[in-house]
Design an enzyme around this catalytic site. Structure first.
Site, mmCIF file in Angstrom:
data_model
loop_
_atom_site.group_PDB
_atom_site.id
_atom_site.type_symbol
_atom_site.label_atom_id
_atom_site.label_comp_id
_atom_site.label_asym_id
_atom_site.label_seq_id
_atom_site.Cartn_x
_atom_site.Cartn_y
_atom_site.Cartn_z
ATOM 1 C CE LYS A 198 -3.634 2.411 2.438
ATOM 2 N NZ LYS A 198 -4.588 2.627 3.597
ATOM 3 C CE LYS A 250 -6.083 1.736 -0.633
ATOM 4 N NZ LYS A 250 -6.813 1.735 0.775
HETATM 5 C C1 PBG Z 1 -6.907 3.795 5.354
HETATM 6 C C2 PBG Z 1 -7.400 3.609 3.710
HETATM 7 C C3 PBG Z 1 -7.372 4.635 2.948
HETATM 8 C C4 PBG Z 1 -8.006 4.004 1.749
HETATM 9 C C5 PBG Z 1 -8.470 2.781 2.214
HETATM 10 N N1 PBG Z 1 -8.190 2.490 3.492
HETATM 11 C C6 PBG Z 1 -6.831 5.816 2.906
HETATM 12 C C7 PBG Z 1 -5.336 6.276 3.276
HETATM 13 O O1 PBG Z 1 -4.551 5.363 3.490
HETATM 14 O O2 PBG Z 1 -5.235 7.268 3.251
HETATM 15 C C8 PBG Z 1 -8.088 4.762 0.296
HETATM 16 C C9 PBG Z 1 -9.001 3.986 -0.443
HETATM 17 C C10 PBG Z 1 -9.437 5.027 -1.539
HETATM 18 O O3 PBG Z 1 -8.541 6.104 -1.806
HETATM 19 O O4 PBG Z 1 -10.279 4.717 -2.080
HETATM 20 N N2 PBG Z 1 -7.552 2.869 6.114
#
Ligand code: PBG
Length: 327
Positions: A198, A250
């Site tokens: 991520k 991601k």
């Molecule tokens: C954090 C989380 C995020 C997203 C999913 N889970 C945001 C981040 O890490 O700042 C982003 C998902 C998206 O942008 O569609 N729990």
């Protein structure tokens, strides 16, 4: 000039039936997972300005939308909770009466046999500082103190009926810690998805509005640097070793090379998350008449599959499933 007859590659493209017959990559409703937001205290669903077509649900509208999703044949839904009250430790996350756990129980009872009910396991929606973990004395996110919170949150989600926990917080050791607790408490069948690779991405922008994020600053001390591919693969291997049933890359479209390499490296299913910014870009361009919305959406999903994703989290899951059923 002589030609090898086999070099007439256009033969494979001559008609829709031939193209359908030889297409290497499939896209099916069962490979799509719909992320959904549920907000405490709402009586009506509330639109998210930066994600046209996506809403924060009330409990009732969530249940109805989940039933709708199940009817289209999508593979699952991933729930995110937006609480009314937040604190430093994200207490709402493991409270059985917290919005996400209440919503999980309601939805699992409704559609739990038709699709896989999944929950986001991260503290950021529940903390008043907006970070994915708890803060230590220096103000930095404390990895091991956060693991204790994730363990409690995971247990609460499993008890509420979540069938798959999406560990998106990017703390070291999170998969092993949550897996161990689930097994100790008899939740052997609860699946764990490790958000292995991520990245600290600008493409999460609209999501911050979706969950009413309190974050100041960024998540670069725990999410991956976008310049690093090898490190993404390493994260996936760590998660696999820690017992993740599935690993994630991601965002999706800006990281398709990482996705391919992770798919070629690990043995577990690999999923990708087409995030809020990816959604917003296509919606904005289509809204201006600059691209064909349906074609762009389906091409983006097919490309994420081609790059190696076994399934895709996408805000278009239900609409795409309907399009796929038309063909
Ligand atoms: C954090 C989380 C995020 C997203 C999913 N889970 C945001 C981040 O890490 O700042 C982003 C998902 C998206 O942008 O569609 N729990």
């Amino acid at each position: 000039m002589t030609r090898n007859p086999e070099s007439r590659l256009r033969r494979l493209r001559q008609s829709a039936p031939v193209r359908d017959l030889v297409r290497e990559t499939s896209l099916e409703a069962r490979q799509l997972v719909l992320p959904m937001f549920v907000r405490e205290g709402l009586s009506e669903p509330q639109p998210i300005r930066s994600m046209p077509g996506v809403v924060q649900h009330s409990l009732d509208s969530l249940r109805a939308a989940a039933t709708d999703a199940a009817e289209t044949g999508v593979g699952g839904i991933m729930l995110f909770g937006v609480p009314e009250v937040r604190d430093a430790h994200g207490s709402g996350a493991d409270d059985p009466d917290g919005i996400l756990n209440v919503a999980t129980a309601a939805v699992a009872a409704e559609v739990g046999d038709a699709l896989v009910v999944q929950t986001d396991l991260c503290l950021d929606e529940f903390t008043d500082h907006g970070h994915c973990g708890v803060l230590g004395a220096t103000g930095a996110v404390d990895n091991d103190a956060t693991l204790e919170r994730y363990v409690a949150m995971g247990l609460a989600q499993a008890r509420a009926g979540s069938q798959l926990l999406g560990l998106s917080g990017m703390m070291d050791g999170q998969v092993a810690a949550v897996r161990q607790e689930l097994d100790a408490e008899g939740f052997h069948d609860t699946l764990v998805l490790g958000y292995a690779a991520k990245y600290a991405s600008a493409f999460y922008g609209p999501f911050r509005e979706a969950v009413d994020s309190q974050l100041q600053g960024d998540r670069r001390t725990y999410q991956l640097d976008p310049g690093n591919r090898r490190e993404g693969v390493r994260e996936a291997l760590f998660d696999q070793d820690e017992g993740a049933d599935i690993v994630m890359v991601k965002p999706a479209m800006a990281f398709l090379d990482v996705l391919r390499e992770v798919r070629d490296t690990v043995d577990v299913p690999v999923w990708a998350y087409q995030v809020s910014g990816e959604y917003a870009m296509i919606e904005a361009a289509a809204g201006n008449g600059w691209i064909d919305r349906r074609r762009a959406v389906l091409e983006s999903l097919l490309s994420i599959r081609r790059a190696g994703a076994d399934a895709v989290l996408t805000y278009w899951a239900v609409e795409a499933a309907r399009w796929l059923a038309e063909r």
